[in-house]
Design a protein around this motif. Structure first.
Motif: not given
Length: 70
Positions: A5-7, A26-29, A39-41, A62-63
Protein backbone atom coordinates in the motif's frame (compact mmCIF):
# COMPACT_ATOMS: atom_id res chain seq x y z
CA UNK A 1 0.09 -13.26 0.64
CA UNK A 2 1.85 -9.94 0.15
CA UNK A 3 0.05 -6.59 0.04
CA UNK A 4 1.70 -3.29 -0.84
CA UNK A 5 0.00 0.00 0.00
CA UNK A 6 1.13 3.58 -0.50
CA UNK A 7 0.02 7.09 0.35
CA UNK A 8 -0.08 9.12 -2.88
CA UNK A 9 -1.61 12.47 -1.88
CA UNK A 10 1.07 13.75 0.50
CA UNK A 11 -0.79 13.58 3.81
CA UNK A 12 -0.92 11.31 6.82
CA UNK A 13 -3.75 8.80 6.43
CA UNK A 14 -5.26 5.62 7.83
CA UNK A 15 -6.02 2.61 5.66
CA UNK A 16 -8.11 -0.44 6.52
CA UNK A 17 -7.73 -3.72 4.65
CA UNK A 18 -10.69 -6.09 5.08
CA UNK A 19 -10.48 -9.75 4.13
CA UNK A 20 -13.24 -12.22 3.24
CA UNK A 21 -12.34 -14.64 6.01
CA UNK A 22 -11.71 -14.06 9.69
CA UNK A 23 -8.32 -15.74 9.69
CA UNK A 24 -5.80 -12.89 9.62
CA UNK A 25 -3.01 -14.25 11.78
CA UNK A 26 0.49 -12.83 11.74
CA UNK A 27 1.14 -9.58 9.87
CA UNK A 28 4.75 -8.55 9.22
CA UNK A 29 6.08 -5.34 7.72
CA UNK A 30 8.69 -6.30 5.12
CA UNK A 31 10.91 -4.39 2.70
CA UNK A 32 10.32 -4.03 -1.04
CA UNK A 33 12.11 -7.34 -1.60
CA UNK A 34 9.69 -8.91 0.91
CA UNK A 35 12.37 -9.53 3.56
CA UNK A 36 11.79 -8.90 7.27
CA UNK A 37 14.35 -6.47 8.71
CA UNK A 38 14.82 -4.78 12.07
CA UNK A 39 15.72 -1.39 10.58
CA UNK A 40 12.38 -0.74 8.81
CA UNK A 41 10.31 2.23 10.00
CA UNK A 42 7.67 1.40 12.59
CA UNK A 43 4.20 1.15 11.03
CA UNK A 44 1.34 1.39 13.54
CA UNK A 45 -1.12 -1.37 12.69
CA UNK A 46 -4.03 -3.08 14.41
CA UNK A 47 -5.37 -6.53 13.55
CA UNK A 48 -9.04 -6.96 14.42
CA UNK A 49 -10.72 -10.13 13.18
CA UNK A 50 -10.89 -9.89 9.40
CA UNK A 51 -9.33 -6.44 9.08
CA UNK A 52 -5.97 -4.69 9.45
CA UNK A 53 -5.78 -0.94 10.02
CA UNK A 54 -2.52 0.95 9.50
CA UNK A 55 -1.37 4.55 9.52
CA UNK A 56 0.74 5.87 6.64
CA UNK A 57 2.88 8.99 6.56
CA UNK A 58 3.02 11.20 3.43
CA UNK A 59 4.20 9.24 0.37
CA UNK A 60 5.04 6.18 2.46
CA UNK A 61 5.13 2.74 0.83
CA UNK A 62 4.39 -0.22 3.11
CA UNK A 63 4.68 -3.89 2.18
CA UNK A 64 2.86 -6.37 4.41
CA UNK A 65 3.21 -10.15 4.55
CA UNK A 66 0.18 -12.02 5.88
CA UNK A 67 0.08 -15.50 7.36
CA UNK A 68 -3.22 -17.22 8.07
CA UNK A 69 -4.04 -18.14 11.63
CA UNK A 70 -3.09 -21.75 12.29
Amino acid sequence: PIVRVYEALGSRTTATLTFLRDDVGRVAVVDLLEDERDDLPDVPLVVDGDSVTLTLTPFQIVTLRFAARS
